[in-house]
Design a protein around this motif. Structure first.
Motif, PDB file in Angstrom:
ATOM      1  N   ASN A  39      -0.153   1.729  10.322  1.00 38.09           N
ATOM      2  CA  ASN A  39       0.178   3.118  10.011  1.00 38.09           C
ATOM      3  C   ASN A  39       0.766   3.191   8.616  1.00 38.09           C
ATOM      4  O   ASN A  39       1.429   2.248   8.167  1.00 38.09           O
ATOM      5  CB  ASN A  39       1.181   3.673  11.025  1.00 38.09           C
ATOM      6  CG  ASN A  39       0.621   3.683  12.417  1.00 38.09           C
ATOM      7  OD1 ASN A  39      -0.514   4.082  12.640  1.00 38.09           O
ATOM      8  ND2 ASN A  39       1.398   3.221  13.378  1.00 38.09           N
ATOM      9  N   THR A  40       0.547   4.311   7.951  1.00 34.85           N
ATOM     10  CA  THR A  40       1.131   4.521   6.629  1.00 34.85           C
ATOM     11  C   THR A  40       2.112   5.687   6.692  1.00 34.85           C
ATOM     12  O   THR A  40       2.004   6.555   7.558  1.00 34.85           O
ATOM     13  CB  THR A  40       0.035   4.786   5.579  1.00 34.85           C
ATOM     14  OG1 THR A  40      -0.683   5.977   5.933  1.00 34.85           O
ATOM     15  CG2 THR A  40      -0.928   3.608   5.478  1.00 34.85           C
ATOM     16  N   THR A  41       3.061   5.679   5.747  1.00 39.46           N
ATOM     17  CA  THR A  41       4.136   6.678   5.765  1.00 39.46           C
ATOM     18  C   THR A  41       4.072   7.687   4.623  1.00 39.46           C
ATOM     19  O   THR A  41       4.829   8.647   4.623  1.00 39.46           O
ATOM     20  CB  THR A  41       5.503   5.972   5.670  1.00 39.46           C
ATOM     21  OG1 THR A  41       5.585   5.312   4.400  1.00 39.46           O
ATOM     22  CG2 THR A  41       5.697   4.976   6.801  1.00 39.46           C
ATOM     23  N   GLY A  42       3.214   7.440   3.640  1.00 33.23           N
ATOM     24  CA  GLY A  42       3.200   8.295   2.452  1.00 33.23           C
ATOM     25  C   GLY A  42       4.031   7.711   1.324  1.00 33.23           C
ATOM     26  O   GLY A  42       4.064   8.253   0.222  1.00 33.23           O
ATOM     27  N   THR A  45      -6.690   9.053   1.551  1.00 34.42           N
ATOM     28  CA  THR A  45      -6.407   8.331   0.309  1.00 34.42           C
ATOM     29  C   THR A  45      -5.435   7.203   0.614  1.00 34.42           C
ATOM     30  O   THR A  45      -4.351   7.435   1.161  1.00 34.42           O
ATOM     31  CB  THR A  45      -5.779   9.257  -0.752  1.00 34.42           C
ATOM     32  OG1 THR A  45      -6.682  10.335  -1.016  1.00 34.42           O
ATOM     33  CG2 THR A  45      -5.493   8.509  -2.041  1.00 34.42           C
ATOM     34  N   LEU A  46      -5.846   5.995   0.271  1.00 33.11           N
ATOM     35  CA  LEU A  46      -5.000   4.814   0.426  1.00 33.11           C
ATOM     36  C   LEU A  46      -4.937   4.110  -0.922  1.00 33.11           C
ATOM     37  O   LEU A  46      -5.969   3.691  -1.453  1.00 33.11           O
ATOM     38  CB  LEU A  46      -5.581   3.873   1.486  1.00 33.11           C
ATOM     39  CG  LEU A  46      -4.812   2.576   1.735  1.00 33.11           C
ATOM     40  CD1 LEU A  46      -3.468   2.868   2.411  1.00 33.11           C
ATOM     41  CD2 LEU A  46      -5.635   1.614   2.574  1.00 33.11           C
ATOM     42  N   LEU A  47      -3.724   4.005  -1.484  1.00 34.57           N
ATOM     43  CA  LEU A  47      -3.526   3.232  -2.710  1.00 34.57           C
ATOM     44  C   LEU A  47      -3.189   1.798  -2.318  1.00 34.57           C
ATOM     45  O   LEU A  47      -2.375   1.574  -1.419  1.00 34.57           O
ATOM     46  CB  LEU A  47      -2.392   3.818  -3.549  1.00 34.57           C
ATOM     47  CG  LEU A  47      -2.641   5.200  -4.157  1.00 34.57           C
ATOM     48  CD1 LEU A  47      -1.397   5.677  -4.895  1.00 34.57           C
ATOM     49  CD2 LEU A  47      -3.839   5.189  -5.075  1.00 34.57           C
ATOM     50  N   ILE A  48      -3.810   0.844  -2.999  1.00 29.70           N
ATOM     51  CA  ILE A  48      -3.620  -0.582  -2.707  1.00 29.70           C
ATOM     52  C   ILE A  48      -3.126  -1.253  -3.985  1.00 29.70           C
ATOM     53  O   ILE A  48      -3.771  -1.168  -5.030  1.00 29.70           O
ATOM     54  CB  ILE A  48      -4.933  -1.230  -2.248  1.00 29.70           C
ATOM     55  CG1 ILE A  48      -5.567  -0.429  -1.106  1.00 29.70           C
ATOM     56  CG2 ILE A  48      -4.693  -2.694  -1.842  1.00 29.70           C
ATOM     57  CD1 ILE A  48      -7.062  -0.669  -0.937  1.00 29.70           C
ATOM     58  N   ASP A  49      -1.991  -1.940  -3.885  1.00 34.64           N
ATOM     59  CA  ASP A  49      -1.443  -2.680  -5.022  1.00 34.64           C
ATOM     60  C   ASP A  49      -1.934  -4.133  -4.945  1.00 34.64           C
ATOM     61  O   ASP A  49      -2.599  -4.624  -5.839  1.00 34.64           O
ATOM     62  CB  ASP A  49       0.074  -2.610  -4.996  1.00 34.64           C
ATOM     63  CG  ASP A  49       0.722  -3.206  -6.240  1.00 34.64           C
ATOM     64  OD1 ASP A  49       0.024  -3.793  -7.091  1.00 34.64           O
ATOM     65  OD2 ASP A  49       1.963  -3.103  -6.357  1.00 34.64           O
ATOM     66  N   VAL A 101       0.823  -1.207   0.000  1.00 36.71           N
ATOM     67  CA  VAL A 101       0.000   0.000   0.000  1.00 36.71           C
ATOM     68  C   VAL A 101       0.860   1.261   0.000  1.00 36.71           C
ATOM     69  O   VAL A 101       2.036   1.234   0.362  1.00 36.71           O
ATOM     70  CB  VAL A 101      -0.944   0.046   1.234  1.00 36.71           C
ATOM     71  CG1 VAL A 101      -1.944  -1.102   1.204  1.00 36.71           C
ATOM     72  CG2 VAL A 101      -0.164   0.045   2.534  1.00 36.71           C
ATOM     73  N   LYS A 102       0.231   2.358  -0.392  1.00 33.32           N
ATOM     74  CA  LYS A 102       0.820   3.691  -0.256  1.00 33.32           C
ATOM     75  C   LYS A 102      -0.258   4.554   0.380  1.00 33.32           C
ATOM     76  O   LYS A 102      -1.273   4.850  -0.241  1.00 33.32           O
ATOM     77  CB  LYS A 102       1.227   4.268  -1.606  1.00 33.32           C
ATOM     78  CG  LYS A 102       1.852   5.653  -1.494  1.00 33.32           C
ATOM     79  CD  LYS A 102       2.256   6.172  -2.852  1.00 33.32           C
ATOM     80  CE  LYS A 102       2.898   7.539  -2.724  1.00 33.32           C
ATOM     81  NZ  LYS A 102       3.275   8.070  -4.049  1.00 33.32           N
ATOM     82  N   GLY A 103      -0.031   4.901   1.640  1.00 38.26           N
ATOM     83  CA  GLY A 103      -1.008   5.687   2.373  1.00 38.26           C
ATOM     84  C   GLY A 103      -0.671   7.155   2.371  1.00 38.26           C
ATOM     85  O   GLY A 103       0.172   7.627   1.621  1.00 38.26           O
ATOM     86  N   ASP A 104      -1.322   7.854   3.260  1.00 44.06           N
ATOM     87  CA  ASP A 104      -1.207   9.306   3.356  1.00 44.06           C
ATOM     88  C   ASP A 104      -0.728   9.731   4.737  1.00 44.06           C
ATOM     89  O   ASP A 104      -0.975  10.844   5.177  1.00 44.06           O
ATOM     90  CB  ASP A 104      -2.564   9.938   3.044  1.00 44.06           C
ATOM     91  CG  ASP A 104      -3.697   9.265   3.806  1.00 44.06           C
ATOM     92  OD1 ASP A 104      -3.410   8.470   4.736  1.00 44.06           O
ATOM     93  OD2 ASP A 104      -4.864   9.523   3.481  1.00 44.06           O
TER      94      ASP A 104
END
Length: 160
Positions: free
Chosen positions: A101-104, A151-155, A75-78
């Motif tokens: 948790n996401t890092t951006g 916004t969360l991108l999911i691969d 994933v790529k979070g915000d």
């Protein structure tokens, strides 16, 4: 590692169900869409009005867990905190939850399956952690007790 869901040009984002706090009177909104024919984008706005405060997407899936020990999310979070949720049976009321948790940046997030704890309507239950032989539903949820865009991108999603 075994990928159990990958976003791609063949993905149909409408396989995912949107479940927001409107089920309880809230007004949060979210969507899931395919971006660049290769990523799922879960995005929207969480509102605290009308006792709201969450947005989520759910996918029904029938996936044996076998001897797998981890869920791995690409994933790529915000920079925000999200929850990944599992159900061993699609009709069970409780979900089994693990926050991350996401890092951006793009990252692989590894979540131990035996640490997914049971929860119903935001309350932790006095039941065993996830110990089912099959995953029947998975979901992403955001509920940080604050009004926010996300916004969360999911691969992809995998078992390891």
């Amino acid at each position: 590692m075994k990928k159990i869901y990958t976003f791609s040009q063949q993905t149909k984002p409408n396989e995912w169900r949107i479940v927001n706090d409107g089920v309880m009177g809230g007004i949060s909104n979210s969507s899931i869409q395919l971006i660049d024919n290769k990523y799922g984008q879960f995005s929207g706005h969480v509102s605290l009005e009308n006792n709201g405060g969450f947005a989520s997407i759910q996918l029904d899936i029938s996936q044996p867990v076998e001897e797998k020990k981890h869920i791995v999310l690409r994933v790529k979070g915000d920079g925000k905190t999200y929850e990944f949720r599992l159900k061993g049976f699609s009709d069970q009321p409780e979900s089994y939850v693990h926050s991350f948790n996401t890092t951006g940046e793009w990252e692989n997030i590894k979540l131990p399956i035996n640490q997914f704890y049971p929860q119903f309507r935001g309350r932790r239950l006095n039941l065993s952690n996830f110990n089912f032989k099959t995953i029947e539903q998975l979901s992403f949820l955001i509920a940080n007790k604050q009004e926010e865009d996300f916004t969360l991108l999911i691969d992809w999603i995998a078992l390891e």
